[in-house]
Design an enzyme around this catalytic site. Structure first.
Site, PDB file in Angstrom:
ATOM      1  N   GLU A   1       8.078  62.130   3.350  1.00 38.45           N
ATOM      2  CA  GLU A   1       8.012  62.279   1.899  1.00 38.45           C
ATOM      3  C   GLU A   1       7.126  61.198   1.285  1.00 38.45           C
ATOM      4  O   GLU A   1       6.354  61.455   0.367  1.00 38.45           O
ATOM      5  CB  GLU A   1       9.414  62.191   1.292  1.00 38.45           C
ATOM      6  CG  GLU A   1      10.319  63.360   1.608  1.00 38.45           C
ATOM      7  CD  GLU A   1       9.918  64.628   0.852  1.00 38.45           C
ATOM      8  OE1 GLU A   1       9.447  64.502  -0.287  1.00 38.45           O
ATOM      9  OE2 GLU A   1      10.065  65.720   1.423  1.00 38.45           O
TER      10      GLU A   1
ATOM     11  N   HIS B   1      19.940  61.349   6.170  1.00 43.74           N
ATOM     12  CA  HIS B   1      19.345  62.663   6.367  1.00 43.74           C
ATOM     13  C   HIS B   1      18.793  62.810   7.783  1.00 43.74           C
ATOM     14  O   HIS B   1      19.089  63.758   8.493  1.00 43.74           O
ATOM     15  CB  HIS B   1      18.236  62.900   5.335  1.00 43.74           C
ATOM     16  CG  HIS B   1      17.729  64.300   5.349  1.00 43.74           C
ATOM     17  ND1 HIS B   1      16.852  64.757   6.310  1.00 43.74           N
ATOM     18  CD2 HIS B   1      18.001  65.356   4.549  1.00 43.74           C
ATOM     19  CE1 HIS B   1      16.611  66.050   6.081  1.00 43.74           C
ATOM     20  NE2 HIS B   1      17.296  66.429   5.027  1.00 43.74           N
TER      21      HIS B   1
ATOM     22  N   VAL C   1      20.870  60.562  -3.541  1.00 46.82           N
ATOM     23  CA  VAL C   1      21.626  61.514  -4.334  1.00 46.82           C
ATOM     24  C   VAL C   1      22.716  62.149  -3.474  1.00 46.82           C
ATOM     25  O   VAL C   1      22.473  62.474  -2.319  1.00 46.82           O
ATOM     26  CB  VAL C   1      20.658  62.610  -4.845  1.00 46.82           C
ATOM     27  CG1 VAL C   1      21.423  63.799  -5.394  1.00 46.82           C
ATOM     28  CG2 VAL C   1      19.716  62.039  -5.901  1.00 46.82           C
TER      29      VAL C   1
ATOM     30  N   HIS D   1      23.414  68.110   0.904  1.00 47.40           N
ATOM     31  CA  HIS D   1      23.852  67.620   2.225  1.00 47.40           C
ATOM     32  C   HIS D   1      25.227  66.961   2.136  1.00 47.40           C
ATOM     33  O   HIS D   1      26.092  67.181   2.981  1.00 47.40           O
ATOM     34  CB  HIS D   1      22.847  66.612   2.793  1.00 47.40           C
ATOM     35  CG  HIS D   1      21.609  67.266   3.319  1.00 47.40           C
ATOM     36  ND1 HIS D   1      21.636  68.142   4.375  1.00 47.40           N
ATOM     37  CD2 HIS D   1      20.319  67.178   2.945  1.00 47.40           C
ATOM     38  CE1 HIS D   1      20.405  68.568   4.624  1.00 47.40           C
ATOM     39  NE2 HIS D   1      19.596  68.003   3.767  1.00 47.40           N
TER      40      HIS D   1
END
Lengths: 499, 299
Positions: B121, B176, B235, B239
């Site tokens: 990202e 993640h 956040v 997930h």
């Protein structure tokens, strides 16, 4: 306010009566037409073994014999062919065909891709729907030029579902099975209706068809029909279609919030058309915390495949709506109050009903191409989609409440295996939240327990009494014992503060 | 007489118009010249958590840099599209945000990503910003959350303080995970927790290493009574709600419960913590002033 409500209610009631009358007339007409048609169709087939009818694209269809090599480009056709017992005739599907699970492993074809792929597979019949012929106008012609029959079918309303099934059966040589299935299907729906129509305190429901613009469904849609069967009051019954013929109807947050006090149950549809919400995501929409259903935690997500798709699974969708509305009536446990030794099949059913679990079903077309840890939906070798308790078993396994095994590389549930005390303890521990605790006394056979932590905690919470200091993990349970342990766990759960 | 008053009136009007337009022009110049901090986040469609995580981070940055205007961009087009169609909420992607900044005449820009690590990202963000670099007199990009060694130890302090554990409790952080080589961030954080003497906090990821089996092994060694689950993500979105705290067989909550642990999932994103805001502020200071102490070079 009251006056507005009265007027509105009067108007809605009037519309409802009118809709009821009209749909009654329409239904009886439709039934007559269907009966006449079915008689004709069967006659044609038996008279000179030729299959002949007009499909939903208005094309005259003639087949000398039922098809043997079928490519189905619409998931509902695929599912219905399996139900009709001719799944083995399917040689290819569109990638949205994931039910039953076997369909997901067939070669895939796409109407948007080069039709040569389909031609090369040498089918004798390609099943499409009018949506596909509108989207790819050259497809039918290209396939027919290659000598492949194309039949386009789609029931625009639940009132012509039987007609659609009969045509599908006719081209695949499954007419006899179709009649038996249709009889059972209507019987199942009638049974749900019979259970709910006698309920006096009718519950109100809002059905969200798309999260975008918070649209609902039209009065003649399948979900609206399901609500009717389930004995619910559809608070958005008067919603007009987004365009003529569509089952989607604009509604919007403002109108939903006007009905905040009336909505007992909020249902959101999940599928290709809609991401669907959940209690959390729906409750955080501005103002939605004022909706009765959200305050009471009665928000449900339903897979569009069981509520909006023309398949036999629709009765499951209608049954789910009835369960959301009247859980105590629909999830009656009295048949399990017996001393019969419980099987894992019984355990699944009792858990589903006792905790009012919504049935699990997958809506993602990529489900079978993704990696999964644990059981994969629909792949039990010993309890496949035709098993009467398929939904209960899949639901309790997909939630991790009940274990399964891997034998010869195949997933098995062993539905007839006995239920042991420890098996139930694990289900209860995962289903509810119990604070870790140790009893102030010794459990003498703790070493024999597969999961001593779970046993200790539940014994400490006085859920399982010991016998001579023993837990007896392998002790088989009766159905009544399971019901009683689960009810006791539910009561304790309600009295224990959960962090 | 009449002519005279008309002349006077016209003169006053003219002066007034001139004065007003010069004020307007200078205001516009000021707006154009006001430096901007663009806070770039992956984004989330969960409205409530967005406000308390991404929103709170942006507010903290705005408070720390009063001379700057703070703007928002998301990198996930899926989320941007969803928010527009569902909530009629328009959020720029990075390219749109850059084009808007140029159109507004902004010449000084600092970009702060709220990404946890220097992964894909972040690489994509840098690549997306690159073509616009010549349009600004000054353009700097702050580092993601975990970049320097100090960042790791600082985050460990934050986590240690935000998630108190009692005896017999273990905190499992769910990151993640990524196929990008920056995935090494996660085991590095786990290593540094142990180095800091914190043995009851374990780091895992949803999509990479350390995976849930690795985490289960580490938890079993500690033999706790209770497992606290928390997202190692800015956040607490999809997930955290599903993979971590969901009701399915493969959610971490269910997996730990099946092992007999009491499980408490906590749906709080890192973006809620002041200590994390401060780390991003430090990174901005370093990017803007070349030091993590605000303005020391200028003073």
């Amino acid at each position: 306010m009251n006056r507005t409500f009265t007027i509105k209610f009067g108007r809605i009631a009037g519309i409802l009566v009118l809709v009821g009358l009209l749909s009654g007339i329409f239904l009886s007409l439709a039934v007559n037409v269907q009966e006449v048609y079915a008689a004709e169709a069967v006659q044609t087939a038996s008279a000179d073994t030729e299959i002949s009818f007009v499909d939903d694209d208005g094309r005259q269809i003639s087949l000398d014999a039922p098809a043997e090599r079928i490519i189905s480009l619409y998931s509902a056709h695929t599912e219905n062919l399996y139900s009709l017992g001719v799944g083995d005739k399917i040689i290819g599907v569109h990638d949205t065909s994931i039910y039953p699970a076997a369909a997901a492993f067939l070669p895939q074809f796409d109407y948007d891709a080069d039709p040569e792929n389909i031609i090369a597979a040498d089918p004798d019949l390609v099943l499409i729907r009018p949506f596909i012929s509108r989207r790819v106008p050259t497809l039918v012609e290209t396939l027919e030029r290659a000598g492949i029959k194309v039949v386009s079918l789609y029931p625009n309303s639940y009132t012509v579902f039987d007609d659609y099934i009969r045509k599908l059966a006719l081209v695949t040589g499954a007419s006899e099975k179709a009649e038996a299935l249709l009889e059972k299907y209507h019987q199942d729906l009638d049974n749900i209706h019979a259970q709910t129509e006698v309920i006096e305190d009718k519950q109100s429901i809002f059905f969200e068809s798309t999260e975008t613009d918070l649209r609902t469904v039209t009065a003649d849609s399948m979900p609206a029909y399901a609500i009717e069967i389930a004995g619910g009051i559809n608070v958005a019954a008067g919603a007009e279609p987004v365009q003529a013929g569509s089952s989607i109807a604009p509604f919007g947050a403002e109108r939903i919030l006007e009905l905040a006090d009336e909505i007992d149950v909020y249902v959101s549809q999940r599928g290709a058309m809609n991401a669907g919400g959940n209690l959390h995501s729906i409750s955080i929409r501005p103002g939605f915390d004022t909706i009765k259903a959200i305050k009471d935690g009665r928000v449900f997500v339903i897979n569009e495949k069981i509520i909006s798709s023309p398949t036999f699974r629709f009765y499951k969708g209608a049954r789910e709506i009835a369960r959301y509305l009247y859980p105590e009536v629909m999830d009656d446990l009295s048949t399990y109050l017996t001393d019969a030794p419980a099987t894992k099949r019984d355990l699944a059913n009792i858990l589903l009903r006792s905790a009012h679990l919504p049935i699990y079903s997958t809506s993602s077309s990529s489900y079978y191409t993704q990696d999964h840890r644990g059981h994969i939906y629909g792949l039990f070798a010993d309890t496949d989609w035709t098993d009467p308790d398929f939904d209960a078993i899949e639901t309790v396994v997909m939630r991790g409440y009940v274990d399964w095994d891997l034998e010869d590389d195949q997933e098995v549930y062993h539905p007839e295996a006995p239920v042991t005390k420890e098996m139930l303890a694990k289900a209860i521990f995962i289903l509810y939240d119990f604070e870790a605790a140790e009893p102030g006394f010794e459990i003498t056979d703790l070493a024999d327990c597969e999961n001593p932590r779970i046993v200790q905690t539940l014994v400490a919470h006085n859920l399982f009494p010991l016998e001579d200091g023993k837990f007896e993990p392998q002790q088989p349970l009766t159905n009544q014992e399971i019901v009683e342990f689960l009810e006791a766990a539910k009561v304790k759960q309600e009295t224990v503060a959960v962090p | 007489m009449q002519h005279k008053s008309f002349f006077l009136f016209s003169l006053i009007l003219l002066l007034g118009v001139l004065l007003f337009s010069s004020i307007a022009v200078s205001a516009q110049d000021e707006a154009a010249n006001k430096p901007v901090i663009l806070v770039v986040s992956f984004g989330t469609s969960y409205n409530d958590t967005r406000d308390v995580t991404i929103g709170a981070t942006e507010e903290a940055i705005a408070a720390a840099f009063p001379d700057y205007e703070v703007r928002r961009a998301f990198t996930s087009q899926t989320i941007i599209d969803k928010l527009l169609s569902r909530d009629n909420l328009k959020i720029n992607n990075v390219t749109e945000a850059m084009a808007e900044l140029i159109a507004d005449g902004v010449t000084t820009l600092a970009i702060q990503p709220t990404h946890v690590m220097n992964g894909k990202e972040y690489d994509d963000l840098v690549a997306e910003v690159q073509p616009f670099a010549d349009s600004f007199e000054s353009l700097v990009i702050g580092a993601p959350l975990l970049s320097s060694t100090e960042d790791y130890f600082a985050l460990i302090d934050v986590i240690n303080a935000e998630y108190p554990r009692a005896e017999g409790e273990v905190l499992v952080l769910m990151g993640h995970g990524t196929h990008h080589f920056a995935n090494a961030t996660y085991p590095a954080l786990g290593y540094m927790l142990k180095d800091s003497g914190i043995n009851d906090v374990i780091v895992g990821t949803v999509e990479s290493y350390p995976d849930i089996d690795t985490v289960l092994k580490q938890v079993a060694e500690l033999d706790p009574k209770k497992v606290i689950l928390a997202p190692l993500m800015i956040v607490a979105g999809d997930h955290a709600s599903n993979d971590m705290a969901g009701d399915e067989e493969d959610s971490w909550k269910t997996i730990f419960k099946a092992e007999g642990y009491e499980v408490e999932p906590i749906l709080r994103g890192l973006g809620e913590f002041e200590g994390v805001h401060n780390l991003f502020i430090d990174h901005l200071n370093t990017a803007i002033y070349g030091t993590d102490e605000e303005g020391t070079e200028e003073e």
